[in-house]
Design an enzyme around this catalytic site. Structure first.
Site, PDB file in Angstrom:
ATOM      1  CG  HIS A  24      -1.994  -1.024   1.179  1.00 21.27           C
ATOM      2  ND1 HIS A  24      -3.251  -0.758   0.704  1.00 21.27           N
ATOM      3  CD2 HIS A  24      -1.985  -2.330   1.541  1.00 21.27           C
ATOM      4  CE1 HIS A  24      -3.989  -1.858   0.780  1.00 21.27           C
ATOM      5  NE2 HIS A  24      -3.247  -2.827   1.282  1.00 21.27           N
ATOM      6  N   GLY A 184     -10.416  -2.400   2.694  1.00 20.08           N
ATOM      7  CA  GLY A 184     -11.231  -1.920   3.798  1.00 20.08           C
ATOM      8  C   GLY A 184     -11.747  -3.091   4.614  1.00 20.08           C
ATOM      9  CG  HIS A 211      -7.542  -6.032   0.558  1.00 23.64           C
ATOM     10  ND1 HIS A 211      -7.143  -5.299  -0.533  1.00 23.64           N
ATOM     11  CD2 HIS A 211      -6.564  -5.855   1.506  1.00 23.64           C
ATOM     12  CE1 HIS A 211      -5.993  -4.689  -0.260  1.00 23.64           C
ATOM     13  NE2 HIS A 211      -5.625  -5.015   0.966  1.00 23.64           N
ATOM     14  CD  GLU A 214      -5.919  -8.286   6.386  1.00 19.45           C
ATOM     15  OE1 GLU A 214      -4.931  -7.794   6.956  1.00 19.45           O
ATOM     16  OE2 GLU A 214      -6.659  -7.636   5.628  1.00 19.45           O
TER      17      GLU A 214
END
Length: 387
Positions: A24, A184, A211, A214
């Site tokens: 990132h 997010g 994403h 996680e």
């Protein structure tokens, strides 16, 4: 782990060609740069004003176990990334820092919608970052390092601009942007909320990662793959929840885990970050060890270099120390990552054959030469002693 005994030294790990897919931009600033830009722009919210102390604060906040403190770290980095000059500088330094660490190809992600407070448009944000990456590549080349950086444009999953950002990624796809991402909090914000963006990208034959897996687990992975059609999984570490290891050592893969492995879906694993978010309790317990043994398409990544106090060399250093990985293992992870990059096949192949494999071959030859020299020295000493 392979049968090869070429365990790399710290210096060899740093010099080894590495490929980074999950990093990132707003999580990798130099502390000194944050302080400089804050001073120039009048931002007075920093918790520390000396580089070393600020870097320590970021790492401590990320390690605190407090989600509030962890999110606060990004409020500070984003606050100093609101002008063209700031974005250009941060992107250029990102490329330089990665190249110095031996990264030869990187895909760095950021959310354009988080950099509009200073009056920039979405297009101006992307242009500034792209120009910064090109400048960083140029500086790295002057310093004797080679790197290529592609941008991933990220949409925030709790917001409602995913389609707009997907269109932006497509608009700049031949100008340094190589794909799309959503990020997010996973819980309560499933990727299926943004199906219009993913359907658009698929119609445009564009690449995207999500994403997933996680914090929320298998349902997040399933949705990212089966509903959205993700090319890669950002993290994906919780696929381990669908793998059973019996007391006798036998291993059984569930259907989702089998699908991920059989389809060679890349996992953008970030070991140190996963420890901070409690996805694993230690490097030894991190699923990457088992996923490597089972030959998933596992890759090694940094996530947020500032917050995790890490780099690609540090990530590989932890894995080498924990699992006794060799140069062959490092090459395996690196080739996996390059195969999974969002650039054309011929360009990926050229990086593998012209940069990565020769780089590791040189390091292995160097290791064998040193090993032979050591053995000759030991033999010579032994002969003198016997004489």
């Amino acid at each position: 782990m392979t049968s090869d005994t070429t365990i790399p030294t710290e210096d060899q790990i740093r010099r080894a060609p590495k490929v980074l897919l999950h990093d990132h931009l707003d999580g990798g600033l130099r502390p000194a740069t944050i302080i400089d830009i804050a001073r120039e722009t009048g931002y007075d919210g920093l918790p520390e004003t000396e580089p070393e102390a600020l870097g320590t604060w970021f790492r401590d906040a990320a390690d605190s176990g407090s989600l509030e403190r962890y999110l606060e770290t990004f409020s500070h980095t984003c606050a100093v990334m609101q002008t063209r000059d700031a974005l250009f500088r941060v992107a250029a330094e990102c490329a330089e820092d990665l190249a110095e660490d031996g990264v030869v190809y990187a895909e760095v992600r950021y959310a354009p919608e988080q950099h509009l407070e200073g009056g920039l448009t979405l297009d101006e944000v992307v242009q500034a970052v792209n120009e910064g990456f090109r400048e960083g590549e140029r500086r790295a080349m002057e310093a004797g390092c080679r790197i290529r950086v592609g941008a991933l444009l990220t949409a925030m999953r709790h917001a409602a601009r995913a389609l707009e950002i997907a269109e932006l990624a497509n608009k700049f796809r031949d100008q340094g942007v190589v794909g799309f991402d959503i990020a997010g909090a996973e819980a309560g914000h499933p990727p299926t909320r943004h199906l219009d963006a993913f359907e658009y990208l698929k119609r445009e034959n564009n690449h995207f990662t999500i994403h997933a897996g996680e914090a929320f687990g298998l349902p997040s992975i399933w949705q990212a793959l089966q509903w959205c059609g993700a090319d890669r999984l950002g993290h994906g570490v919780r696929i381990i929840d669908d793998i059973k290891v019996a007391e006798d050592g036998s291993i059984e893969l569930g259907r989702l885990a089998s699908y991920v492995r059989d389809k060679r879906i890349p996992l953008e694993l970030c070991p140190t970050s996963n420890l901070q978010t409690a996805a694993a309790s230690s490097y030894a317990e991190h699923p990457i060890g088992l996923l490597r043994r089972l030959r998933f398409r596992a890759t090694v990544n940094t996530d947020n270099r500032l917050m995790s106090g890490t780099s690609m060399s540090r990530e590989f250093g932890h894995l080498v120390h924990t699992f006794h990985y060799t140069l062959d293992d490092m090459q395996w992870f690196t080739v996996n990552a390059m195969k999974s990059a969002f650039i054309p096949f011929d360009e990926r192949l050229a990086m593998i054959n012209d940069v990565i494999k020769p780089g590791y071959a040189e390091l292995k030859s160097e290791w064998l030469f040193r090993q032979a020299a050591t053995e000759r020295a030991v033999t010579s000493d032994s002969s003198r002693y016997e004489g």
